[in-house]
Design an enzyme around this catalytic site. Structure first.
Site, PDB file in Angstrom:
ATOM      1  N   ASP A 226      -7.709  -2.078 -10.231  1.00 50.04           N
ATOM      2  CA  ASP A 226      -8.983  -2.260 -10.915  1.00 50.04           C
ATOM      3  C   ASP A 226      -9.021  -1.462 -12.212  1.00 50.04           C
ATOM      4  O   ASP A 226      -9.572  -1.916 -13.221  1.00 50.04           O
ATOM      5  CB  ASP A 226     -10.138  -1.836 -10.012  1.00 50.04           C
TER       6      ASP A 226
ATOM      7  N   ASP B 294      -5.645  -0.473  -4.545  1.00 55.19           N
ATOM      8  CA  ASP B 294      -6.990  -0.975  -4.775  1.00 55.19           C
ATOM      9  C   ASP B 294      -7.592  -0.319  -6.019  1.00 55.19           C
ATOM     10  O   ASP B 294      -8.198  -0.980  -6.871  1.00 55.19           O
ATOM     11  CB  ASP B 294      -7.849  -0.671  -3.539  1.00 55.19           C
TER      12      ASP B 294
ATOM     13  N   TYR C  99      -7.630   1.752   5.227  1.00 50.83           N
ATOM     14  CA  TYR C  99      -8.628   0.702   5.423  1.00 50.83           C
ATOM     15  C   TYR C  99      -8.570   0.105   6.823  1.00 50.83           C
ATOM     16  O   TYR C  99      -9.559  -0.455   7.301  1.00 50.83           O
ATOM     17  CB  TYR C  99      -8.435  -0.422   4.397  1.00 50.83           C
TER      18      TYR C  99
END
Length: 374
Positions: free
Chosen positions: A250, A246, A143
């Site tokens: 989730d 990430d 990222y």
């Protein structure tokens, strides 16, 4: 008692709604436990772009640097999601904030509440008793690596890199947490194909020797994703890099029945930010149906970080009471017509009643959706 300065960044979408209820609860906690908070609001995300042209205005960043903790709502707007050519995006504000504050560790607890087991798409026998924490490295990896897109959109790349120091600081936090829990750390990586993952495995193995009472095991990320569904109870503390964390955190939200239950903490050496992981959920904006639990539980994590354990535990117990009595929003019970504010007010009722402050609250009015909080 020290006054704790809290930067309040409500952000976009349902962020302002859930943060409003959370601050209301923190003001009750302040009175019940004789704490002192100084709240100050600031802009971030799409609303900051609309008003200033910058997703992270300089005054917002400085406020966060000066604060004892940051209470964050959500970030994002569909007008940017649907525009791939936008040069300035809300998410850039959050990424920059994490980097500027040095928030290297994202901590996400995942718990299966008994009264909500039927809400999960997974079988009760698989998820009952699940209680884990995911430690995700937050300010490095793909990222934040070098990015490139050819002008004719024929080619693009994103680079992923990690240093030993990047891995060491979050690995120590994960092992320290495991010593307080069931003494097991699972490193999630892709060491069969990625050099960065092999570095993660080498450094983590070396650090594990400093924690001889903690078991260390390894899972490739694809297998870990499958094991989260097949047998989530096997996990205690999960340690992983940015993108993998990430994704699997989730995925873990289905265990609890709703992503609206999951809080998080982002920790650095000098700063900390606390936020629900559900995102801006623009479809629910302004409808009064947003689940405030993740934001409220994030505030509990904030109190614990500030050393205010009694208040943190009180919030967690009150939230569990609400969940056990199905005083929840419709994402957790489709027959429920309890609004965001009614659910938060019920949490306040529990906090006040358990500490002999009944005069602040009228339960019948809350069930009718009327706030009687001063």
């Amino acid at each position: 008692m020290k006054t704790h300065k809290i930067a309040v960044l409500s952000g976009d979408g349902i962020g302002p709604e859930v943060v409003f209820e959370t601050v209301k609860i923190l003001k009750v906690i302040e009175k019940v436990f004789d704490y002192n908070f100084a709240f100050e609001d600031a802009l971030i995300g799409a609303i900051a772009i609309d008003e200033t042209g910058n997703p992270l205005p300089d005054n917002t960043l400085q406020l966060c640097k000066d604060a004892d903790a940051v209470l964050f709502g959500s970030i994002g707007d569909t007008k940017y999601d649907n525009d791939p050519n936008a040069k300035v995006r809300p998410e850039q504000g959050l990424l920059k904030l994490r980097k500027e504050l040095g928030l290297f560790a994202n901590i996400r607890p995942i718990k299966a509440y008994n009264s909500l087991l039927s809400r999960s798409p997974l079988k009760k026998s698989r998820i009952e008793g699940t209680d884990m924490v995911i430690f995700r490295e937050l300010i490095n990896g793909i990222y934040f690596g070098e990015k490139f897109t050819a002008e004719d959109f024929s080619y693009a790349y994103d680079t992923c890199s990690y240093s030993r120091a990047d891995i060491e600081q979050i690995a120590h936090l994960a092992f320290q947490e495991a010593t307080k829990r069931r003494k097991k750390v699972t490193l999630v990586d892709k060491a069969n194909v990625l050099d960065t993952s092999r570095l993660w495995r080498k450094v983590t193995t070396e650090i594990s020797k400093e924690y001889p009472d903690v078991e260390l095991d390894f899972l490739f990320v694809d297998n870990a994703a499958m094991q989260l569904i097949l047998n989530p109870k096997q996990f205690d503390v999960i340690l992983t890099e940015n993108m993998f964390g990430d994704i699997i955190s989730d995925e873990g939200s289905v265990i609890g029945g709703s992503i609206g239950l999951l809080p998080s903490a982002s920790i650095g050496l000098e700063n900390a930010l606390f936020e629900p992981i559900h995102g801006s959920y623009p479809q629910a904006k302004g409808k009064g149906i947003a689940n405030p639990m993740a934001s409220i539980l994030s505030a509990a994590m904030m109190l614990r970080y500030l050393g205010l354990e009694e208040g943190a535990k009180a919030i967690e117990d009150a939230v569990e009471n609400a969940i056990n009595n199905l005083i929840v929003t419709s994402d957790l019970d489709e027959t429920s017509d309890y609004s965001t504010s009614v659910v938060a007010n019920y949490v306040i009722k529990i906090l006040l009643n358990e500490h002999d402050h009944d005069s602040y609250f009228n339960f019948e009015n809350i069930m009718m959706g009327k706030s009687t909080i001063i």
